[in-house]
Design a protein around this motif. Structure first.
Motif, mmCIF file in Angstrom:
data_model
loop_
_atom_site.group_PDB
_atom_site.id
_atom_site.type_symbol
_atom_site.label_atom_id
_atom_site.label_comp_id
_atom_site.label_asym_id
_atom_site.label_seq_id
_atom_site.Cartn_x
_atom_site.Cartn_y
_atom_site.Cartn_z
ATOM 1 N N THR A 229 12.689 -11.409 34.734
ATOM 2 C CA THR A 229 11.973 -10.145 34.501
ATOM 3 C C THR A 229 10.685 -10.032 35.307
ATOM 4 O O THR A 229 9.872 -9.142 35.058
ATOM 5 N N ALA A 230 10.470 -10.923 36.289
ATOM 6 C CA ALA A 230 9.200 -10.950 37.022
ATOM 7 C C ALA A 230 8.917 -9.660 37.776
ATOM 8 O O ALA A 230 7.751 -9.325 38.023
ATOM 9 N N LYS A 231 9.948 -8.920 38.156
ATOM 10 C CA LYS A 231 9.734 -7.663 38.863
ATOM 11 C C LYS A 231 9.501 -6.491 37.911
ATOM 12 O O LYS A 231 9.132 -5.403 38.348
ATOM 13 N N ASP A 232 9.732 -6.723 36.620
ATOM 14 C CA ASP A 232 9.561 -5.667 35.621
ATOM 15 C C ASP A 232 8.210 -5.753 34.924
ATOM 16 O O ASP A 232 7.553 -4.739 34.687
ATOM 17 N N VAL A 233 7.808 -6.962 34.551
ATOM 18 C CA VAL A 233 6.513 -7.214 33.911
ATOM 19 C C VAL A 233 5.834 -8.313 34.723
ATOM 20 O O VAL A 233 6.451 -9.348 34.996
ATOM 21 N N PRO A 234 4.575 -8.104 35.130
ATOM 22 C CA PRO A 234 3.936 -9.050 36.044
ATOM 23 C C PRO A 234 3.966 -10.502 35.573
ATOM 24 O O PRO A 234 3.697 -10.795 34.401
ATOM 25 N N VAL A 235 4.307 -11.401 36.483
ATOM 26 C CA VAL A 235 4.251 -12.843 36.267
ATOM 27 C C VAL A 235 3.348 -13.432 37.342
ATOM 28 O O VAL A 235 3.578 -13.219 38.535
ATOM 29 N N LEU A 247 9.524 -23.610 46.738
ATOM 30 C CA LEU A 247 9.418 -23.075 45.373
ATOM 31 C C LEU A 247 8.447 -21.892 45.347
ATOM 32 O O LEU A 247 8.690 -20.899 44.651
ATOM 33 N N VAL A 248 7.347 -22.013 46.075
ATOM 34 C CA VAL A 248 6.400 -20.899 46.161
ATOM 35 C C VAL A 248 7.101 -19.663 46.704
ATOM 36 O O VAL A 248 6.990 -18.550 46.145
ATOM 37 N N ALA A 256 7.081 -12.845 41.477
ATOM 38 C CA ALA A 256 5.870 -13.433 40.897
ATOM 39 C C ALA A 256 4.714 -13.407 41.884
ATOM 40 O O ALA A 256 4.911 -13.432 43.104
ATOM 41 N N THR A 257 3.509 -13.364 41.356
ATOM 42 C CA THR A 257 2.289 -13.485 42.144
ATOM 43 C C THR A 257 1.796 -14.920 42.058
ATOM 44 O O THR A 257 1.673 -15.472 40.962
ATOM 45 N N MET A 258 1.529 -15.530 43.197
ATOM 46 C CA MET A 258 1.132 -16.934 43.227
ATOM 47 C C MET A 258 -0.384 -17.064 43.220
ATOM 48 O O MET A 258 -1.088 -16.353 43.943
ATOM 49 N N LEU A 259 -0.877 -18.006 42.403
ATOM 50 C CA LEU A 259 -2.314 -18.249 42.279
ATOM 51 C C LEU A 259 -2.600 -19.704 42.630
ATOM 52 O O LEU A 259 -2.578 -20.578 41.757
ATOM 53 N N PRO A 260 -2.852 -20.016 43.899
ATOM 54 C CA PRO A 260 -3.208 -21.394 44.257
ATOM 55 C C PRO A 260 -4.467 -21.823 43.505
ATOM 56 O O PRO A 260 -5.464 -21.091 43.468
ATOM 57 N N THR A 261 -4.411 -23.005 42.894
ATOM 58 C CA THR A 261 -5.499 -23.479 42.041
ATOM 59 C C THR A 261 -5.841 -24.916 42.429
ATOM 60 O O THR A 261 -4.942 -25.734 42.622
ATOM 61 N N ARG A 262 -7.109 -25.213 42.516
ATOM 62 C CA ARG A 262 -7.493 -26.571 42.871
ATOM 63 C C ARG A 262 -7.240 -27.522 41.701
ATOM 64 O O ARG A 262 -7.041 -27.086 40.557
#
Length: 359
Positions: A229-235, A247-248, A256-262
């Motif tokens: 459902t990632a294209k229907d409700v933001p992930v 995988l990214v 999905a929106t990717m959030l690189p995190t340290r």
């Protein structure tokens, strides 16, 4: 003002990146207009209330839960709209800390001859707008941590079974809490074990919360409900610098929106993640675990409010703890919160704690 605050709360979880403001116009001893910030952050509460009042706004008193904006964004300044409508008095509890406003709205209205009164129910308004202020001043959202545990502090059996520890009334209360937040956050372990949808169900919301998973290696099921459902409700997926590039790319293709995190101490840095969420406009985040993520947030003093749902069962020491290791050697080092509410939810107990600085 109490009614205006109640109106503003209707927008919680729906208005980010803007604050959830309420406005009531009173003339001749009766309400002539009311409004709250609409989904997506506009129109603003004042504009909605002025439209409802029409010509009756002239000479009225406006009760607004935050200083009317004074800058041109997607819409003209609300302070100018109040001036143009001929409002005689504005009552607002707080100055907006956004540097684009920060007293300018009040100054402009006073210069136009409007009486401005501030400080009314300021502590209540401060709590309602705390997430917006944190985003503006500290670049992070308000963080509410939810734990559903047994009476001995366990969230799953030794085999990982966790559904359901609490009853249907408590679970409905959790959906109500989701509805008042911009996003729902879980750790990768929870996403793998529970295959959660993380949506609001049982409540009519115009805007579902963003669904965020913190997973260093992105080792998440690609056939999960979140992926489907990632294209229907933001992930949004928070991942470490060592996550596999394929995988990214796969998750990006799924929507999905990717959030690189340290990293910090071999784990995702919760402070860096919250800073990223604040930069993206989120004001209120609802974390539903698991234990390691809860421990990271508590250890970095990032939990503003804690909702603990306790069920009348015990799982023993072999069960999974609700909070992972904190490394606390002395009581003085332990995170402490003040109790602000206790209520029953069916056969379960809900207690609400808030850190002293946020009370």
């Amino acid at each position: 003002m109490a009614q205006a605050l109640a109106l503003g709360r209707r927008g919680m979880g729906q208005t980010w990146p803007n604050p959830a403001v309420g406005c009531i116009l009173v003339a001749g001893g009766r309400v002539v207009g009311r409004g709250w910030t609409q989904p997506g952050g506009r129109p603003h509460a004042e504009v909605v209330a002025l439209k409802a009042a029409g010509p009756l706004a002239r000479g009225a008193t406006a009760y607004v839960t935050l200083e009317p904006c004074a800058h041109h964004g997607a819409t003209p300044p609300c302070c100018d709209a109040l001036i143009a409508a001929g409002v005689a008095r504005v009552v607002a509890p707080l100055t907006d800390s956004d540097p684009r406003v920060s007293g300018q709205g009040f100054d402009r209205m006073r210069a136009a001859g409007i009486e401005v009164i501030t400080g009314i129910m300021a502590s209540e308004a401060m709590h309602d707008h705390a997430g917006f202020f944190l985003k503006v001043e500290q670049s992070r959202p308000w963080l509410t941590l939810k734990l559903a545990m047994t009476m001995d502090g366990r969230i799953a059996t030794a085999t990982g079974e966790s559904q359901w520890i609490t009853g249907p009334q408590a679970r409905r209360a959790v959906h109500g809490l989701r509805a008042t937040h911009d996003a729902v956050l879980v750790g990768g372990g929870t996403a793998r074990a529970d295959n959660p949808r993380l949506t609001v169900r049982g409540f009519d919301v115009a805007r579902q919360p963003v669904r965020i998973v913190a997973s260093r290696h992105l080792d998440l099921p690609l056939l999960s409900d979140l992926a489907r459902t990632a294209k229907d409700v933001p992930v949004w997926l928070s991942h470490g610098p060592d996550a596999q590039s394929d995988l990214v790319k796969t998750w990006e293709q799924l929507g999905a929106t990717m959030l690189p995190t340290r990293l910090a101490g071999g784990r995702l840095d919760a402070q860096d993640l919250l800073a990223t969420l604040g930069q993206r406009g989120l004001t209120r985040v609802f974390c539903e675990g698991g234990g390691q993520l809860a421990a990271s947030l508590l250890a970095q003093d990032l939990v503003d409010e804690l909702h603990v749902f306790t069920a009348g069962m015990a799982l023993g020491a072999e069960g999974h703890p609700g909070i992972g290791a904190l490394g606390v050697d002395r009581l003085a080092e332990a995170p402490r919160f003040e109790l602000v509410d206790v209520r029953t939810q069916g056969g379960d107990l809900q207690h609400v704690w808030r850190k002293a600085a946020a009370t």
